[in-house]
Design a protein around this motif. Sequence first.
Motif, PDB file in Angstrom:
ATOM      1  N   GLU A  75       0.774  -1.733   0.189  1.00 28.50           N
ATOM      2  CA  GLU A  75      -0.483   0.322   0.580  1.00 28.50           C
ATOM      3  C   GLU A  75       0.724   1.570  -0.223  1.00 28.50           C
ATOM      4  OE1 GLU A  75      -2.186  -0.470   3.211  1.00 28.50           O
ATOM      5  OE2 GLU A  75      -3.696  -2.128   2.407  1.00 28.50           O
ATOM      6  N   GLU A 130       2.248   2.128  -3.748  1.00 23.17           N
ATOM      7  CA  GLU A 130       0.905   2.200  -4.424  1.00 23.17           C
ATOM      8  C   GLU A 130       0.953   3.735  -4.495  1.00 23.17           C
ATOM      9  OE1 GLU A 130      -3.453   0.767  -5.492  1.00 23.17           O
ATOM     10  OE2 GLU A 130      -2.080  -0.784  -3.778  1.00 23.17           O
ATOM     11  N   ALA A 131       0.691   4.066  -3.069  1.00 23.83           N
ATOM     12  CA  ALA A 131       0.684   5.557  -2.804  1.00 23.83           C
ATOM     13  C   ALA A 131       1.903   6.109  -2.885  1.00 23.83           C
ATOM     14  CB  ALA A 131       0.319   5.346  -0.950  1.00 23.83           C
ATOM     15  N   GLU A 179       2.879   5.567  -6.000  1.00 25.26           N
ATOM     16  CA  GLU A 179       3.162   6.085  -7.183  1.00 25.26           C
ATOM     17  C   GLU A 179       2.085   6.944  -7.622  1.00 25.26           C
ATOM     18  OE1 GLU A 179       2.767   1.766  -8.831  1.00 25.26           O
ATOM     19  OE2 GLU A 179       4.807   1.595  -7.780  1.00 25.26           O
ATOM     20  N   GLU A 180       0.950   6.581  -6.754  1.00 25.28           N
ATOM     21  CA  GLU A 180       0.233   7.330  -7.200  1.00 25.28           C
ATOM     22  C   GLU A 180       0.158   8.651  -7.297  1.00 25.28           C
ATOM     23  OE1 GLU A 180      -3.192   5.744  -4.829  1.00 25.28           O
ATOM     24  OE2 GLU A 180      -3.482   4.426  -5.826  1.00 25.28           O
ATOM     25  N   ARG A 181       1.459   8.998  -6.226  1.00 20.97           N
ATOM     26  CA  ARG A 181       1.516  10.771  -5.895  1.00 20.97           C
ATOM     27  C   ARG A 181       1.969  11.517  -6.944  1.00 20.97           C
ATOM     28  NH1 ARG A 181       0.231  15.681  -4.406  1.00 20.97           N
ATOM     29  NH2 ARG A 181       2.269  16.867  -3.133  1.00 20.97           N
ATOM     30  N   GLU A 230       1.877   9.868 -10.120  1.00 21.02           N
ATOM     31  CA  GLU A 230       1.086  10.023 -11.322  1.00 21.02           C
ATOM     32  C   GLU A 230       0.474  11.347 -11.086  1.00 21.02           C
ATOM     33  OE1 GLU A 230      -1.970   7.814 -13.709  1.00 21.02           O
ATOM     34  OE2 GLU A 230      -1.234   6.950 -12.067  1.00 21.02           O
ATOM     35  N   THR A 231       0.126  11.829  -9.866  1.00 20.43           N
ATOM     36  CA  THR A 231      -0.506  12.923  -9.417  1.00 20.43           C
ATOM     37  C   THR A 231      -0.126  13.606  -9.964  1.00 20.43           C
ATOM     38  OG1 THR A 231      -2.064  12.217  -8.044  1.00 20.43           O
ATOM     39  CG2 THR A 231      -2.549  14.646  -8.112  1.00 20.43           C
TER      40      THR A 231
END
Length: 567
Positions: free
Chosen positions: A375, A378-379, A381-383, A385-386
């Motif tokens: 997790e 993943e967090a 990677e999402e940051r 991408e944002t």
Amino acid sequence: MSDQREILVGETADSSDLQLPVVELLTGRGFVTGKSGSGKSNTASVIAEELLEAGFPLLIVDTDGEYYGLKEEYEMLHAGADEECDIQIGPEHAEQMATLALEENVPVILDVSGYLDEDVADELLRKIARQLFVKEKKMKKPFLLVVEEVHEYIPEGGGVGETGNLLIKISKRGRKHGLGILGISQRPADVKKDFITQANWLVWHRLTWDNDTKVVGRIIDTEYSELVSDLNDGQAFVQTDWTERDVRKVQFRRKRTFDAGATPGLDDFERPELKSVSDALVGDLQHISERKEREENRVVELENELEKKEKRIETLEDELESARDVSSAAKQMADALTRKETMQTKLGGGGNDEEMRRLHEEIVDLETERDELAETVEAREERIETLEQTLESRTDAVERLREANDHLQDRVRDLTHKRERSEQVANAETDGAESEIVLADGDDIEFGYTSVEPQSSADDPEEITTATPPEPPEAVFEGEWIDETLDRVADQSQCSVTTARRALVVLAREDPLESKTVASAVGRSTVAVQGMLSELRTEGLLDRPAERTYTLSTDVRSKLHTMASEE
């Protein structure tokens, strides 16, 4: 910084010193070209030496690792990927590099020749250039960005990437913030013409390929397309917007510092003693490198730890499966036995159940820890991408605003031109209000009106015939007979059709005129208008009665007379 206003770089054909203005070099848009061995890199080094000698910092994008010789006399930060550099850097150092260059006045050689991954080098240049542009909006400090092999970033034939678009943006808008750019290339035909036509000072060393000499003919004049191939080493045609004489033949001096770009010979190569900046100035850069290295090491550690836990989970799952098989066999045996004590003897008092519970709990704990690590990854990677989406959105918004601004500027020029035309028509009507206006027809008067005083003759009074004034000259240069030609001229010269039409109007009203006079009348640089007038001459619309002087051709004059008589 020094108060020096000019630098000496060579001498002209008449043995006069060639002095170039410092402010124009630092904040302007320059282009130096010439085939390999003609002296273009030497010219760039001479300009760099003189600016450094006067105390003006600059940043050189070195694509071949040949500018470190400047450190023989000047303290400069040599940054790149090679061990010979003062410090190895990556895109994460971009902001600090721009700060050192602009705020600490540290001259920089950005050596991109040692990066094995071209994308990393491209990203590094893009981020540093963007930081320079952003910081210059506030500082407005004269500063020069020198880019070798500029055709690799802004090619004429291929697509221009994000870095190339940023360099074109700097060439168009950096001047008002104090940020200038100098592009260097051995193949002008491969450089996007938008960049060349935006330049307000150009240096043309020897060129021999037809495609390259044709560019010289379009930008300067057709006669120079042949002369440029006969230049000696170090000689060049210098074209500037800040002198009355547009083109001068110049012999540039040899650079004083070590020539690291010279072709190797049979003699032993001796690297000179090089100067460098103090360790204190690169301390922040080293801290950034160390922090990035620690982060990368921590990521590797976490990945190794995760891999170990996953292997442990696999081992425990195998043990649990084995325990389940034993338990199943025990239950089957219990069903077959009739005596309870026998069952207890076979199973060992229920010890297998306790071992199974212990293994199961350990597996659950490890799986939970694994899921938490997953997790976290993943967090992050999402940051990332944002942030990338936000950056892309802002970049698109900036480009839209730039396009809107360019459109508004074109609209303002068109409205200004229409207002001038209206004022001219109004003045003409006011001047002729007291007398009749007759249509002039003859060689002495073109596209004009004349006020005729009443005359009387006792023997034979002459009748004066009045006529409706013709349309303004702009209307004469419209229609099928000329539109397609003007489209070709615009494509070849990078000037708009509107600008070409205005130039013809100016020449129709008063000629012959010099190219700089036409440039002033249409509101464009002399360099850009010179190329356009050369194309108009090639298309047969203009003649050149003298050097740098143009007039409407005889065919066009005849066409205009015919059109006037038909009306």
